[in-house]
Scaffold this motif. Structure first.
Motif, PDB file in Angstrom:
ATOM      1  N   TRP A 125      10.445 -15.322  -4.545  1.00 51.48           N
ATOM      2  CA  TRP A 125      10.995 -13.991  -4.279  1.00 51.48           C
ATOM      3  C   TRP A 125      10.635 -12.983  -5.352  1.00 51.48           C
ATOM      4  O   TRP A 125      10.429 -11.802  -5.061  1.00 51.48           O
ATOM      5  N   LEU A 126      10.529 -13.419  -6.615  1.00 55.63           N
ATOM      6  CA  LEU A 126      10.265 -12.456  -7.678  1.00 55.63           C
ATOM      7  C   LEU A 126       8.859 -11.871  -7.534  1.00 55.63           C
ATOM      8  O   LEU A 126       8.667 -10.651  -7.563  1.00 55.63           O
ATOM      9  N   ALA A 127       7.883 -12.730  -7.358  1.00 53.56           N
ATOM     10  CA  ALA A 127       6.519 -12.253  -7.172  1.00 53.56           C
ATOM     11  C   ALA A 127       6.397 -11.415  -5.902  1.00 53.56           C
ATOM     12  O   ALA A 127       5.732 -10.373  -5.883  1.00 53.56           O
ATOM     13  N   ALA A 128       7.061 -11.858  -4.820  1.00 51.69           N
ATOM     14  CA  ALA A 128       7.009 -11.114  -3.566  1.00 51.69           C
ATOM     15  C   ALA A 128       7.610  -9.715  -3.734  1.00 51.69           C
ATOM     16  O   ALA A 128       7.069  -8.723  -3.232  1.00 51.69           O
ATOM     17  N   GLY A 129       8.727  -9.634  -4.445  1.00 54.89           N
ATOM     18  CA  GLY A 129       9.352  -8.339  -4.674  1.00 54.89           C
ATOM     19  C   GLY A 129       8.473  -7.415  -5.487  1.00 54.89           C
ATOM     20  O   GLY A 129       8.381  -6.214  -5.203  1.00 54.89           O
ATOM     21  N   LEU A 130       7.794  -7.957  -6.490  1.00 57.83           N
ATOM     22  CA  LEU A 130       6.915  -7.133  -7.316  1.00 57.83           C
ATOM     23  C   LEU A 130       5.690  -6.668  -6.529  1.00 57.83           C
ATOM     24  O   LEU A 130       5.227  -5.530  -6.698  1.00 57.83           O
TER      25      LEU A 130
ATOM     26  N   ALA B 128       5.626  -6.128  -3.288  1.00 58.14           N
ATOM     27  CA  ALA B 128       6.117  -5.067  -2.405  1.00 58.14           C
ATOM     28  C   ALA B 128       6.295  -3.764  -3.175  1.00 58.14           C
ATOM     29  O   ALA B 128       5.947  -2.679  -2.674  1.00 58.14           O
ATOM     30  N   GLU B 129       6.809  -3.858  -4.381  1.00 55.91           N
ATOM     31  CA  GLU B 129       6.965  -2.656  -5.215  1.00 55.91           C
ATOM     32  C   GLU B 129       5.617  -2.015  -5.506  1.00 55.91           C
ATOM     33  O   GLU B 129       5.456  -0.790  -5.405  1.00 55.91           O
ATOM     34  N   ALA B 130       4.629  -2.837  -5.859  1.00 58.08           N
ATOM     35  CA  ALA B 130       3.303  -2.310  -6.168  1.00 58.08           C
ATOM     36  C   ALA B 130       2.685  -1.622  -4.955  1.00 58.08           C
ATOM     37  O   ALA B 130       2.037  -0.570  -5.084  1.00 58.08           O
ATOM     38  N   VAL B 131       2.875  -2.202  -3.781  1.00 56.87           N
ATOM     39  CA  VAL B 131       2.349  -1.591  -2.556  1.00 56.87           C
ATOM     40  C   VAL B 131       2.986  -0.220  -2.342  1.00 56.87           C
ATOM     41  O   VAL B 131       2.305   0.755  -1.999  1.00 56.87           O
ATOM     42  N   LEU B 132       4.292  -0.133  -2.533  1.00 55.63           N
ATOM     43  CA  LEU B 132       4.984   1.150  -2.366  1.00 55.63           C
ATOM     44  C   LEU B 132       4.498   2.184  -3.380  1.00 55.63           C
ATOM     45  O   LEU B 132       4.318   3.364  -3.048  1.00 55.63           O
ATOM     46  N   LEU B 133       4.281   1.759  -4.614  1.00 58.61           N
ATOM     47  CA  LEU B 133       3.748   2.685  -5.612  1.00 58.61           C
ATOM     48  C   LEU B 133       2.355   3.158  -5.217  1.00 58.61           C
ATOM     49  O   LEU B 133       2.003   4.333  -5.412  1.00 58.61           O
TER      50      LEU B 133
ATOM     51  N   MET C  98      13.763  -1.195  -5.283  1.00 60.13           N
ATOM     52  CA  MET C  98      13.421  -2.609  -5.172  1.00 60.13           C
ATOM     53  C   MET C  98      13.305  -3.246  -6.553  1.00 60.13           C
ATOM     54  O   MET C  98      13.744  -4.380  -6.765  1.00 60.13           O
ATOM     55  N   ARG C  99      12.706  -2.527  -7.485  1.00 58.58           N
ATOM     56  CA  ARG C  99      12.562  -3.064  -8.842  1.00 58.58           C
ATOM     57  C   ARG C  99      13.921  -3.401  -9.446  1.00 58.58           C
ATOM     58  O   ARG C  99      14.087  -4.435 -10.104  1.00 58.58           O
ATOM     59  N   ASN C 100      14.881  -2.513  -9.256  1.00 60.73           N
ATOM     60  CA  ASN C 100      16.193  -2.764  -9.839  1.00 60.73           C
ATOM     61  C   ASN C 100      16.837  -4.018  -9.249  1.00 60.73           C
ATOM     62  O   ASN C 100      17.503  -4.773  -9.963  1.00 60.73           O
ATOM     63  N   ILE C 101      16.632  -4.255  -7.969  1.00 59.95           N
ATOM     64  CA  ILE C 101      17.121  -5.484  -7.363  1.00 59.95           C
ATOM     65  C   ILE C 101      16.404  -6.688  -7.966  1.00 59.95           C
ATOM     66  O   ILE C 101      17.023  -7.705  -8.318  1.00 59.95           O
ATOM     67  N   THR C 102      15.100  -6.587  -8.117  1.00 58.36           N
ATOM     68  CA  THR C 102      14.307  -7.690  -8.654  1.00 58.36           C
ATOM     69  C   THR C 102      14.779  -8.095 -10.036  1.00 58.36           C
ATOM     70  O   THR C 102      15.008  -9.270 -10.319  1.00 58.36           O
ATOM     71  N   THR C 103      14.942  -7.123 -10.911  1.00 59.32           N
ATOM     72  CA  THR C 103      15.326  -7.446 -12.279  1.00 59.32           C
ATOM     73  C   THR C 103      16.794  -7.854 -12.374  1.00 59.32           C
ATOM     74  O   THR C 103      17.163  -8.643 -13.249  1.00 59.32           O
TER      75      THR C 103
ATOM     76  N   ALA D 165       1.079   0.769 -10.520  1.00 65.38           N
ATOM     77  CA  ALA D 165       1.057  -0.248  -9.467  1.00 65.38           C
ATOM     78  C   ALA D 165       0.220  -1.447  -9.887  1.00 65.38           C
ATOM     79  O   ALA D 165       0.595  -2.605  -9.654  1.00 65.38           O
ATOM     80  N   GLY D 166      -0.923  -1.181 -10.525  1.00 62.40           N
ATOM     81  CA  GLY D 166      -1.759  -2.269 -11.008  1.00 62.40           C
ATOM     82  C   GLY D 166      -1.063  -3.109 -12.050  1.00 62.40           C
ATOM     83  O   GLY D 166      -1.185  -4.344 -12.063  1.00 62.40           O
ATOM     84  N   GLY D 167      -0.308  -2.467 -12.927  1.00 60.09           N
ATOM     85  CA  GLY D 167       0.441  -3.209 -13.941  1.00 60.09           C
ATOM     86  C   GLY D 167       1.478  -4.121 -13.309  1.00 60.09           C
ATOM     87  O   GLY D 167       1.657  -5.270 -13.731  1.00 60.09           O
ATOM     88  N   VAL D 168       2.174  -3.620 -12.286  1.00 59.92           N
ATOM     89  CA  VAL D 168       3.177  -4.443 -11.603  1.00 59.92           C
ATOM     90  C   VAL D 168       2.505  -5.633 -10.912  1.00 59.92           C
ATOM     91  O   VAL D 168       3.018  -6.757 -10.942  1.00 59.92           O
ATOM     92  N   LEU D 169       1.350  -5.398 -10.302  1.00 65.23           N
ATOM     93  CA  LEU D 169       0.621  -6.484  -9.646  1.00 65.23           C
ATOM     94  C   LEU D 169       0.194  -7.559 -10.650  1.00 65.23           C
ATOM     95  O   LEU D 169       0.240  -8.757 -10.354  1.00 65.23           O
ATOM     96  N   LEU D 170      -0.225  -7.130 -11.817  1.00 64.07           N
ATOM     97  CA  LEU D 170      -0.621  -8.092 -12.843  1.00 64.07           C
ATOM     98  C   LEU D 170       0.558  -8.970 -13.259  1.00 64.07           C
ATOM     99  O   LEU D 170       0.408 -10.181 -13.452  1.00 64.07           O
ATOM    100  N   VAL D 171       1.720  -8.349 -13.398  1.00 69.09           N
ATOM    101  CA  VAL D 171       2.909  -9.131 -13.749  1.00 69.09           C
ATOM    102  C   VAL D 171       3.229 -10.126 -12.638  1.00 69.09           C
ATOM    103  O   VAL D 171       3.544 -11.289 -12.896  1.00 69.09           O
ATOM    104  N   ALA D 172       3.144  -9.659 -11.380  1.00 64.51           N
ATOM    105  CA  ALA D 172       3.413 -10.548 -10.249  1.00 64.51           C
ATOM    106  C   ALA D 172       2.433 -11.713 -10.230  1.00 64.51           C
ATOM    107  O   ALA D 172       2.820 -12.869 -10.006  1.00 64.51           O
ATOM    108  N   ALA D 173       1.156 -11.430 -10.466  1.00 67.21           N
ATOM    109  CA  ALA D 173       0.144 -12.487 -10.463  1.00 67.21           C
ATOM    110  C   ALA D 173       0.388 -13.480 -11.589  1.00 67.21           C
ATOM    111  O   ALA D 173       0.295 -14.695 -11.393  1.00 67.21           O
ATOM    112  N   GLY D 174       0.733 -12.970 -12.765  1.00 66.10           N
ATOM    113  CA  GLY D 174       0.998 -13.853 -13.888  1.00 66.10           C
ATOM    114  C   GLY D 174       2.184 -14.760 -13.624  1.00 66.10           C
ATOM    115  O   GLY D 174       2.162 -15.953 -13.949  1.00 66.10           O
ATOM    116  N   HIS D 175       3.235 -14.210 -13.004  1.00 65.81           N
ATOM    117  CA  HIS D 175       4.406 -15.026 -12.703  1.00 65.81           C
ATOM    118  C   HIS D 175       4.083 -16.079 -11.651  1.00 65.81           C
ATOM    119  O   HIS D 175       4.508 -17.231 -11.752  1.00 65.81           O
TER     120      HIS D 175
END
Length: 237
Positions: A97-102, A104-109, A143-148, A222-232
């Motif tokens: 769920w954490l990676a999925a949420g991030l 989704a956030e990146a797509v919205l950004l 969405m980010r606030n829910i994720t964190t 958005a790219g930064g958020v995607l990188l975090v999601a990929a790393g996780h």
């Protein structure tokens, strides 16, 4: 192995996840630089500030736009509700769920960046597109606030720094408040929150000052958020 909603996992407060949260805090600062300097002034993540701006604008002070603050607040509410349903649903199905949420956030950004294509930089007159971008970005940050919130990393909420700064000072040798943890990991996380938020805001404002268009800055976030999601996703089996 999946993340479990509502229950901390071993190691949440140390290791790679706090680093990821600190990186997300940087992206918050970048996003808010665009929000405040280009789309409003308005905040899309720090809704405390946004509520105050809305109050100021409704009182007719400061030449502020109530439309921008209303769009942001509405988008944030939608993002928080959708994020909670989306991530809890992914969690129930045994998905990351954490990676999925991030993601989704990146797509919205990225969608917000696409809508902002061609709008003026700092100081440009506000238009309906500005308000639309503010709403879309606020959905992402809701969405980010829910994720964190679900991630439960102490002192690293990624979207606010006030409590971290307070804890940093209250747990310092200057105050020595026995009810505020002053151990090294806690103070390090608080320092990371404050420093990352400042660094993100500085970076975003600098990029806009140097002539980068708002959509480029949002895409970078958005790219930064995607990188975090990929790393996780890579770290978790």
């Amino acid at each position: 192995m999946t993340e479990t909603a509502g229950r901390p996992r071993p190691g949440e407060g140390r290791g790679a996840l706090p680093v990821a949260m600190a990186a997300l805090t940087v992206t918050t600062g970048v996003v808010e630089a665009v929000s405040f300097l280009v789309l409003g002034p308005v905040f899309t993540s720090v809704q405390t500030g946004n509520l105050l701006l809305l109050g100021f604008s409704l009182a007719g002070q400061g030449g502020l736009s109530p439309a921008a603050s209303t769009a942001s607040l509405g988008g944030f509410v939608v993002g928080a509700v959708l994020g909670s349903r989306f991530e809890s649903g992914a969690d129930a199905r045994g998905r990351r769920w954490l990676a999925a949420g991030l993601v989704a956030e990146a797509v919205l950004l990225a969608v917000g960046a696409a809508v902002s294509w061609g709008i003026g930089g700092t100081g440009a007159p506000l238009t309906a597109r500005h308000y639309a971008v503010a709403a879309i970005v606020a959905v992402a940050m809701g969405m980010r606030n829910i994720t964190t919130l679900r991630a439960k990393v102490p002192d690293l909420p990624t979207t606010v720094a006030t409590r971290a700064l307070t804890g940093l000072l209250g747990g310092s040798p200057l105050a020595v408040d026995s009810r505020i943890s002053s151990d090294a990991p806690s103070q390090l996380r608080r320092t990371a929150t404050v420093g990352a938020m400042f660094a993100g805001g500085l970076l975003g404002a600098w990029a806009l000052r140097e002539g980068l268009r708002p959509h480029v800055v949002l895409l970078a976030a958005a790219g930064g958020v995607l990188l975090v999601a990929a790393g996780h996703a890579v770290r978790r089996p």
